[in-house]
Design a protein around this motif. Structure first.
Motif, short mmCIF file in Angstrom:
data_model
loop_
_atom_site.label_atom_id
_atom_site.label_comp_id
_atom_site.label_asym_id
_atom_site.label_seq_id
_atom_site.Cartn_x
_atom_site.Cartn_y
_atom_site.Cartn_z
N GLY A 4 -50.05 -15.65 -31.77
CA GLY A 4 -48.75 -16.30 -31.55
C GLY A 4 -47.55 -15.44 -31.91
N GLY A 5 -47.76 -14.21 -32.38
CA GLY A 5 -46.60 -13.38 -32.68
C GLY A 5 -46.88 -12.28 -33.67
N LEU A 6 -45.92 -12.08 -34.58
CA LEU A 6 -45.96 -11.01 -35.57
C LEU A 6 -46.10 -11.59 -36.97
CD1 LEU A 6 -45.42 -8.07 -36.59
CD2 LEU A 6 -42.99 -8.64 -36.49
N ARG A 7 -47.11 -11.16 -37.69
CA ARG A 7 -47.29 -11.62 -39.07
C ARG A 7 -46.55 -10.69 -40.03
NH1 ARG A 7 -52.67 -11.08 -42.73
NH2 ARG A 7 -52.01 -12.36 -44.50
N VAL A 8 -45.73 -11.30 -40.90
CA VAL A 8 -45.05 -10.55 -41.95
C VAL A 8 -45.51 -11.11 -43.30
CG1 VAL A 8 -43.04 -9.92 -40.58
CG2 VAL A 8 -43.05 -12.10 -41.80
N GLY A 9 -45.83 -10.23 -44.21
CA GLY A 9 -46.32 -10.67 -45.50
C GLY A 9 -46.02 -9.68 -46.61
N GLY A 10 -45.89 -10.18 -47.82
CA GLY A 10 -45.60 -9.34 -48.97
C GLY A 10 -45.17 -10.20 -50.15
N TRP A 11 -44.30 -9.67 -51.00
CA TRP A 11 -43.80 -10.45 -52.14
C TRP A 11 -42.41 -9.94 -52.51
CZ3 TRP A 11 -42.41 -8.02 -56.67
CH2 TRP A 11 -42.90 -6.71 -56.87
N VAL A 12 -41.66 -10.84 -53.18
CA VAL A 12 -40.32 -10.49 -53.66
C VAL A 12 -39.96 -11.45 -54.80
CG1 VAL A 12 -39.20 -11.95 -51.93
CG2 VAL A 12 -37.91 -10.09 -53.00
N LEU A 13 -39.26 -10.93 -55.82
CA LEU A 13 -38.74 -11.79 -56.88
C LEU A 13 -37.41 -11.22 -57.38
CD1 LEU A 13 -39.17 -10.31 -59.91
CD2 LEU A 13 -41.52 -11.03 -59.54
N ASP A 14 -36.64 -12.09 -58.01
CA ASP A 14 -35.37 -11.69 -58.62
C ASP A 14 -35.53 -11.80 -60.13
OD1 ASP A 14 -32.67 -11.85 -59.76
OD2 ASP A 14 -32.00 -11.95 -57.68
N PRO A 15 -35.27 -10.71 -60.88
CA PRO A 15 -35.45 -10.74 -62.33
C PRO A 15 -34.59 -11.77 -63.06
CG PRO A 15 -35.24 -8.48 -61.53
CD PRO A 15 -34.88 -9.37 -60.39
N ASP A 16 -33.57 -12.32 -62.35
CA ASP A 16 -32.69 -13.29 -63.00
C ASP A 16 -33.30 -14.69 -63.05
OD1 ASP A 16 -30.62 -11.42 -63.48
OD2 ASP A 16 -29.94 -11.63 -61.41
N VAL A 17 -34.31 -14.95 -62.21
CA VAL A 17 -34.89 -16.30 -62.14
C VAL A 17 -36.40 -16.22 -62.02
CG1 VAL A 17 -32.82 -17.33 -61.09
CG2 VAL A 17 -34.63 -16.38 -59.62
N THR A 18 -37.07 -17.31 -62.39
CA THR A 18 -38.52 -17.37 -62.20
C THR A 18 -38.90 -18.13 -60.93
OG1 THR A 18 -38.65 -19.40 -63.53
CG2 THR A 18 -38.95 -17.30 -64.69
N SER A 19 -37.96 -18.82 -60.33
CA SER A 19 -38.23 -19.60 -59.12
C SER A 19 -38.30 -18.68 -57.90
CB SER A 19 -37.15 -20.66 -58.92
OG SER A 19 -35.87 -20.04 -58.82
N PRO A 20 -38.96 -19.15 -56.82
CA PRO A 20 -38.99 -18.36 -55.59
C PRO A 20 -37.58 -18.14 -55.05
CG PRO A 20 -40.61 -20.13 -55.50
CD PRO A 20 -39.74 -20.40 -56.71
N ILE A 21 -37.38 -17.02 -54.39
CA ILE A 21 -36.08 -16.74 -53.77
C ILE A 21 -36.23 -16.67 -52.26
CG2 ILE A 21 -35.32 -15.50 -55.84
CD1 ILE A 21 -35.68 -12.89 -54.23
N GLY A 49 -44.97 -11.71 -65.10
CA GLY A 49 -44.74 -12.84 -65.99
C GLY A 49 -43.70 -13.83 -65.49
N TYR A 50 -43.42 -13.84 -64.20
CA TYR A 50 -42.43 -14.75 -63.62
C TYR A 50 -43.09 -15.90 -62.86
CZ TYR A 50 -38.45 -11.69 -64.65
OH TYR A 50 -37.47 -10.96 -65.28
N GLY A 51 -44.36 -16.12 -63.03
CA GLY A 51 -45.08 -17.13 -62.27
C GLY A 51 -45.68 -16.53 -61.02
N ASN A 52 -46.47 -17.35 -60.33
CA ASN A 52 -47.22 -16.85 -59.18
C ASN A 52 -46.51 -17.02 -57.84
OD1 ASN A 52 -49.27 -16.30 -60.99
ND2 ASN A 52 -50.40 -18.19 -60.55
N ALA A 53 -45.54 -17.91 -57.73
CA ALA A 53 -44.95 -18.28 -56.44
C ALA A 53 -43.87 -17.29 -56.03
CB ALA A 53 -44.39 -19.69 -56.50
#
Length: 297
Positions: A4-21, A49-53
């Motif tokens: 169905g298209g193009l798969r994009v995958g990886g990870w990213v976090l912001d050191p200022d927060v533990t929540s997903p961005i 140490g910022y959680g898994n999400a």
């Protein structure tokens, strides 16, 4: 690529927060999608140490051709948005695959390989042509774990392995993947095959010891996996026959699908003196009996 298209995958976090961005994806310099990095990534949680999400994994609709894909992490609090990375790739819409095998097998010619259509995870049909004429329609639905590994998201049901009827002689065999959705049917590959309906083999030994003639070798008929008979002529006169049913692992390895019971090793009664000994493989199905060789003994 992904179904169905193009798969994009990886990870990213912001050191200022533990929540997903949030993150933005650009293709060829144009904004295409805003995603949330909320996919579970235990490895990232353990590392920072910022959680898994903090992972992202999504399929985007992209047209065929060469593209540059860039992903940006959206800043939270202090700091700025950041380029996570860019990748270049070429997307096709036509089926892809490989025509790996075209060889004789009991009952015909074995054809094998794999095929998939980038537009769908479902199995596709493969059409096989012999000398330009349709000879078989196959479903590429056999398990191929290597294909599932190479093309994540498509599963492993993309192999084909079947036997088709091909007449005797030298032939061109071609396999085509049948298209789904946009795109066209595509040639997966072509192979040359020589189909021989007559028995084949080798007359390796003809020796006289204590008045007995030892004969040894191997024989098989491409039409069947069963053992065949071998007839012997001494000085032009019929001298007896034996079954070529002795185990020959080398023959089983050389001719997959035929088994190992194709050797012969026996003794025949002959008169004194030297002799010309000839061995004939006796045909099964189409074809003719064949001389396997002649030896002086």
């Amino acid at each position: 690529m992904a179904p169905g298209g193009l798969r994009v995958g990886g990870w990213v976090l912001d050191p200022d927060v533990t929540s997903p961005i949030g993150m933005h994806v650009y293709i060829d310099g144009s904004f295409v999608a805003g995603l949330s990095s909320d996919v579970e990534r235990p490895d990232i949680g353990a590392a920072f140490g910022y959680g898994n999400a903090h992972g992202f994994d999504s399929v985007l609709s992209v047209g065929p051709g060469a593209h540059s894909v860039c992903a940006y992490g959206l800043n939270q609090g202090l700091g700025n948005n950041v380029l996570i990375g860019c990748r270049s790739l070429a997307l096709g819409v036509d089926p892809i695959g490989s025509f790996d095998v075209a060889t004789m097998t009991p009952g015909g010619t074995r054809v094998g390989g794999w095929a998939l259509d980038p537009n769908t995870a479902q199995s596709v049909e493969v059409h096989v042509y012999v000398d330009g004429t349709l000879a078989g329609i196959l479903d590429a639905d056999a398990n191929r774990p290597d294909i599932a590994t190479a093309f994540p998201g498509y599963g492993d049901s993309h192999g084909f392995d079947a036997t088709i009827a091909v007449p005797g002689g030298f032939h061109t065999v071609c396999a085509y993947g049948m298209n789904h959705g946009p795109g066209f049917n595509s040639l997966i590959g072509c192979r040359w095959v020589l189909v021989n309906p007559d028995p084949i083999g080798s007359f390796d030994v003809a020796s006289i010891n204590n008045g007995a003639l030892r004969v040894a070798g191997w024989a098989l008929d491409p039409n069947v996996a069963q053992s065949v008979k071998v007839h012997f002529y001494v000085d032009g006169a019929f001298a007896g026959f034996i079954d070529a049913d002795v185990n020959r692992l080398d023959i089983a390895t050389t001719f997959p699908g035929y088994g190992e019971s194709h050797g012969f090793d026996a003794t025949l009664a002959v008169g004194p003196g030297s002799h010309l000994v000839c061995a004939y493989g006796i045909n099964q199905g189409s074809g003719s009996n064949v001389v396997l060789g002649c030896r002086n003994a």
